[in-house]
Design a protein around this motif. Structure first.
Motif, PDB file in Angstrom:
ATOM      1  N   MET A 135     -51.226 -91.899  76.300  1.00 20.60           N
ATOM      2  CA  MET A 135     -50.808 -90.551  76.631  1.00 20.60           C
ATOM      3  C   MET A 135     -51.084 -90.328  78.118  1.00 20.60           C
ATOM      4  N   GLU A 136     -50.147 -89.739  78.795  1.00 26.94           N
ATOM      5  CA  GLU A 136     -50.296 -89.443  80.206  1.00 26.94           C
ATOM      6  C   GLU A 136     -50.852 -88.024  80.352  1.00 26.94           C
ATOM      7  N   ILE A 137     -51.940 -87.901  81.138  1.00 26.08           N
ATOM      8  CA  ILE A 137     -52.588 -86.602  81.316  1.00 26.08           C
ATOM      9  C   ILE A 137     -52.895 -86.365  82.787  1.00 26.08           C
ATOM     10  N   LEU A 138     -53.071 -85.096  83.132  1.00 25.36           N
ATOM     11  CA  LEU A 138     -53.495 -84.677  84.467  1.00 25.36           C
ATOM     12  C   LEU A 138     -54.946 -84.233  84.358  1.00 25.36           C
ATOM     13  N   LEU A 139     -55.806 -84.808  85.200  1.00 26.02           N
ATOM     14  CA  LEU A 139     -57.221 -84.438  85.176  1.00 26.02           C
ATOM     15  C   LEU A 139     -57.434 -83.132  85.930  1.00 26.02           C
ATOM     16  N   ILE A 140     -58.107 -82.197  85.280  1.00 21.91           N
ATOM     17  CA  ILE A 140     -58.438 -80.916  85.897  1.00 21.91           C
ATOM     18  C   ILE A 140     -59.828 -80.983  86.506  1.00 21.91           C
ATOM     19  N   GLU A 141     -60.679 -81.872  85.980  1.00 22.87           N
ATOM     20  CA  GLU A 141     -62.040 -82.059  86.475  1.00 22.87           C
ATOM     21  C   GLU A 141     -62.246 -83.538  86.768  1.00 22.87           C
ATOM     22  N   ASN A 142     -63.285 -83.846  87.554  1.00 18.96           N
ATOM     23  CA  ASN A 142     -63.650 -85.237  87.777  1.00 18.96           C
ATOM     24  C   ASN A 142     -64.222 -85.793  86.482  1.00 18.96           C
ATOM     25  N   VAL A 143     -63.740 -86.959  86.067  1.00 16.80           N
ATOM     26  CA  VAL A 143     -64.212 -87.608  84.854  1.00 16.80           C
ATOM     27  C   VAL A 143     -64.726 -88.988  85.256  1.00 16.80           C
TER      28      VAL A 143
ATOM     29  N   ARG B  28     -60.249 -85.138  89.989  1.00 16.49           N
ATOM     30  CA  ARG B  28     -59.411 -83.971  89.783  1.00 16.49           C
ATOM     31  C   ARG B  28     -58.056 -84.174  90.480  1.00 16.49           C
ATOM     32  N   GLY B  29     -56.975 -83.930  89.751  1.00 13.77           N
ATOM     33  CA  GLY B  29     -55.645 -84.040  90.324  1.00 13.77           C
ATOM     34  C   GLY B  29     -54.953 -85.353  90.023  1.00 13.77           C
TER      35      GLY B  29
ATOM     36  N   PRO C  58     -51.907 -82.223  79.289  1.00 13.48           N
ATOM     37  CA  PRO C  58     -50.907 -83.255  79.003  1.00 13.48           C
ATOM     38  C   PRO C  58     -49.761 -83.158  80.011  1.00 13.48           C
ATOM     39  N   VAL C  59     -49.183 -84.298  80.351  1.00 14.14           N
ATOM     40  CA  VAL C  59     -48.057 -84.322  81.276  1.00 14.14           C
ATOM     41  C   VAL C  59     -46.783 -84.167  80.450  1.00 14.14           C
ATOM     42  N   THR C  60     -46.133 -83.003  80.597  1.00 14.64           N
ATOM     43  CA  THR C  60     -44.863 -82.743  79.915  1.00 14.64           C
ATOM     44  C   THR C  60     -43.863 -82.255  80.949  1.00 14.64           C
ATOM     45  N   ALA C  61     -42.622 -82.112  80.528  1.00 10.28           N
ATOM     46  CA  ALA C  61     -41.582 -81.651  81.459  1.00 10.28           C
ATOM     47  C   ALA C  61     -41.932 -80.264  82.004  1.00 10.28           C
ATOM     48  N   GLY C  62     -42.515 -79.406  81.164  1.00 10.22           N
ATOM     49  CA  GLY C  62     -42.880 -78.061  81.597  1.00 10.22           C
ATOM     50  C   GLY C  62     -44.078 -78.041  82.547  1.00 10.22           C
ATOM     51  N   ASN C  63     -44.914 -79.045  82.472  1.00 12.46           N
ATOM     52  CA  ASN C  63     -46.115 -79.086  83.305  1.00 12.46           C
ATOM     53  C   ASN C  63     -45.903 -79.747  84.656  1.00 12.46           C
ATOM     54  N   LYS C  64     -44.738 -80.313  84.904  1.00 10.20           N
ATOM     55  CA  LYS C  64     -44.503 -81.060  86.149  1.00 10.20           C
ATOM     56  C   LYS C  64     -44.789 -80.202  87.380  1.00 10.20           C
ATOM     57  N   ARG C  65     -44.288 -78.970  87.396  1.00 17.59           N
ATOM     58  CA  ARG C  65     -44.505 -78.085  88.541  1.00 17.59           C
ATOM     59  C   ARG C  65     -45.990 -77.753  88.687  1.00 17.59           C
ATOM     60  N   GLN C  66     -46.634 -77.465  87.565  1.00 19.62           N
ATOM     61  CA  GLN C  66     -48.051 -77.143  87.591  1.00 19.62           C
ATOM     62  C   GLN C  66     -48.861 -78.350  88.075  1.00 19.62           C
ATOM     63  N   ILE C  67     -48.412 -79.548  87.719  1.00 18.09           N
ATOM     64  CA  ILE C  67     -49.109 -80.753  88.154  1.00 18.09           C
ATOM     65  C   ILE C  67     -49.059 -80.888  89.672  1.00 18.09           C
ATOM     66  N   GLU C  68     -47.914 -80.619  90.252  1.00 21.48           N
ATOM     67  CA  GLU C  68     -47.793 -80.696  91.712  1.00 21.48           C
ATOM     68  C   GLU C  68     -48.698 -79.671  92.386  1.00 21.48           C
ATOM     69  N   LEU C  69     -48.720 -78.452  91.853  1.00 21.31           N
ATOM     70  CA  LEU C  69     -49.604 -77.420  92.404  1.00 21.31           C
ATOM     71  C   LEU C  69     -51.073 -77.812  92.231  1.00 21.31           C
ATOM     72  N   GLU C  70     -51.389 -78.391  91.090  1.00 24.73           N
ATOM     73  CA  GLU C  70     -52.762 -78.816  90.807  1.00 24.73           C
ATOM     74  C   GLU C  70     -53.191 -79.929  91.761  1.00 24.73           C
ATOM     75  N   LYS C  71     -52.281 -80.846  92.082  1.00 23.92           N
ATOM     76  CA  LYS C  71     -52.599 -81.927  93.007  1.00 23.92           C
ATOM     77  C   LYS C  71     -52.925 -81.376  94.396  1.00 23.92           C
ATOM     78  N   VAL C  72     -52.136 -80.413  94.861  1.00 18.40           N
ATOM     79  CA  VAL C  72     -52.376 -79.809  96.174  1.00 18.40           C
ATOM     80  C   VAL C  72     -53.713 -79.072  96.164  1.00 18.40           C
TER      81      VAL C  72
END
Length: 149
Positions: free
Chosen positions: A1-9, A15-16, A38-52
Motif C-alpha cells: 500500500m502506498e502511503i504519505l507519512l504525516i510524521e517521522n517514522v 514527514r512528507g 493513504p495515497v489516492t486520486a483525491g489525496n494527490k493535491r493534499q500530498i503535494e501541499l503536505e510535501k511543501v
C-alpha cells in the motif's frame, strides 16, 4: 500500500515521504495513529501541499536543532558517585543520570537520545546527544568519586 507519512517514522521515512508498506502495517498501525495518509486520486493535491509544508517544517526543525546543539555543547556536566577504595564506582553513570543532569541545567532531553560510554571509573567522558537526523551534540561529563561510608 502506498502511503504519505504525516510524521517521522523510525526506519521508514520522514514527514512528507511517500512510501510503500504492507497493507496490515498501514491499516493497523500507521493510519489509526494518524501517522500517515493513504495515497489516492483525491489525496494527490493534499500530498503535494503536505510535501511543501513538511519541507518547510523540516528546515525549521533542523535550524532549531543546530541552535540547541550549540547551547548544549556550551554546557559541561559533573556528577559524583560513590566509589570503592580503588576508585571503581558502585554502579555506573547511565543515560538516565545524564538526562537528569541536563534537566537541572534547563534542557529537557529524552534519555534514549543520549549515548553514554561505559563509565565505571572517575574521569572525564564525552557524552553524545542526538537532537535531529544528522545533528549531534557532544558534551563533557566529569565523573568524580565520593568515598563510601
Amino acid at each position: 500500500m502506498e502511503i504519505l507519512l504525516i510524521e517521522n517514522v523510525t526506519h521508514l521515512g520522514v514527514r512528507g515521504d511517500v512510501v510503500n508498506v504492507k497493507d496490515g502495517y498501514a491499516r493497523n498501525f500507521l493510519l489509526p495513529r494518524k501517522m500517515a495518509l493513504p495515497v489516492t486520486a483525491g489525496n494527490k493535491r493534499q500530498i503535494e501541499l503536505e510535501k511543501v509544508r513538511a519541507e518547510k517544517l523540516r528546515a525549521k526543525e533542523l535550524a532549531d536543532a543546530k541552535s540547541l546543539a550549540e547551547k548544549i555543547e556550551a554546557v559541561s556536566l559533573a556528577v559524583t558517585k560513590k566509589a570503592g577504595e580503588n576508585g571503581h564506582l558502585f554502579g555506573s553513570v547511565t543515560n538516565a543520570d545524564v538526562a537528569e543532569l541536563f534537566k537541572g541545567k534547563g534542557f529537557t532531553l529524552d534519555r534514549r537520545d543520549i549515548t553514554v560510554p561505559h563509565i565505571k571509573d572517575a574521569g572525564t567522558y564525552t557524552v553524545e546527544v542526538r537532537l535531529y537526523s544528522g545533528v549531534h551534540a557532544k558534551v563533557s561529563l566529569e565523573v568524580s568519586a565520593a568515598a563510601a561510608e
